[in-house]
Design an enzyme around this catalytic site. Sequence first.
Site, PDB file in Angstrom:
ATOM      1  N   HIS A 160      -9.519   2.869  -2.316  1.00 44.52           N
ATOM      2  CA  HIS A 160      -8.136   2.465  -2.051  1.00 44.52           C
ATOM      3  C   HIS A 160      -7.612   1.589  -3.191  1.00 44.52           C
ATOM      4  O   HIS A 160      -7.718   0.371  -3.141  1.00 44.52           O
ATOM      5  CB  HIS A 160      -8.113   1.703  -0.725  1.00 44.52           C
ATOM      6  CG  HIS A 160      -6.760   1.298  -0.240  1.00 44.52           C
ATOM      7  ND1 HIS A 160      -5.573   1.813  -0.729  1.00 44.52           N
ATOM      8  CD2 HIS A 160      -6.408   0.405   0.725  1.00 44.52           C
ATOM      9  CE1 HIS A 160      -4.563   1.256  -0.087  1.00 44.52           C
ATOM     10  NE2 HIS A 160      -5.033   0.392   0.798  1.00 44.52           N
ATOM     11  N   CYS A 206       0.806  -1.226   0.000  1.00 44.96           N
ATOM     12  CA  CYS A 206       0.000   0.000   0.000  1.00 44.96           C
ATOM     13  C   CYS A 206       0.837   1.275   0.000  1.00 44.96           C
ATOM     14  O   CYS A 206       0.300   2.358  -0.201  1.00 44.96           O
ATOM     15  CB  CYS A 206      -0.953   0.016   1.192  1.00 44.96           C
ATOM     16  SG  CYS A 206      -2.170  -1.314   1.167  1.00 44.96           S
TER      17      CYS A 206
END
Length: 374
Positions: free
Chosen positions: A326, A92
Amino acid sequence: MTSDRDPVIIAARRTAIGTRGRALASVRVEDLAAAAIRAALADAEAAIGAPIGVAEVLLGNCMGPGGNLGRVAALASGLGMEVPGGTVDRQCGSGLAAVLDAATAIRAGDERPRVAGGVESASTAPVRSIGGVAYDRAPFAPAGFADPGMTRAAEDLAVHDGITRERQDEYAARSHSRARAALIAGRFDAELVPLAGLDRDDAIGAAEPFLSRFPALFDGGTVSAGTATRIGDGAAAVVVAPAGAAPGLVVRAAAVIGCDPALPGIGAAPAIEAALLSAGATVSDVAAFEIVEAFAAQSLAVLNRLGLADDDSRVCADGGALALGHPWGASGAVAVVRLFSRLVRTSTPAGTLGVAAASVGGGLGIAAVLEVAR
């Protein structure tokens, strides 16, 4: 004081983020990236007033088809065959890591501008298998270490820190409310690249009216689908150049820090502290934070450790990933684009500080301190 070798982000654009399986589901991952790259380059050339010779394209990516997406996207963007590309995987934190790698090259003395960012098409991510048996993800940690999935890790962190369901719901609702207000006010307009008919982040407000109705994802738990981000498709790109090329964000300092793989959600906190220490600054000196909101519990745990209030107006002021979505490998770069809009596209004075950061599966945190240069 800015030196000639300080890298400066002089342009920053992103696609809208589409929830997995929706508007951007049929867009190839390199085409997502190419749209953001072309827009960022056009902005940079307008700012400089001349064409830019790109030294390299560096992109973060987690779950794509392989094949060196940085190079594939460079070609798809229409850059010359002589422009190389590279792909970075810090999960991430990948998009932010790619931006920092580009900045490091310039600080080391190679003054050619670079394009950096991240891209993810969760909708087209291939199924991986070992011996013909499919699996959801590769390990974040080896045998002998805790290796929770990110949802389980968020629940464990909520228990560890005593973060209640009510607090998580309030935090997620605030993220959606801020994003909706920013959308209505047009604060996303200058950074967005419409693609495949999508001109806004499609998750904004979607969960907000129902937050208290979502069941917990684990028996007796507190994390729900409403306090977890929606996985998305999207891309973000910035142009990094030597100081003096144009106004922008100076990459003042950065840090990558390891933490307990059992509680990976806290990683952004020590990374932010380390980056601020390197920059000679403190939390109180920062005007704007963009910290990737994978889960409300994870975000709250980071704020706890930084001594920041749940509703601090400096943190994700226009909503974060809980509202926007996301796209794994892009989210760290999206945080940089958001800081560029908040600090450079406004009248924020030179010297103003912003922080972009993310917690990372496997027990990592990554952060950058960025400073407005006019």
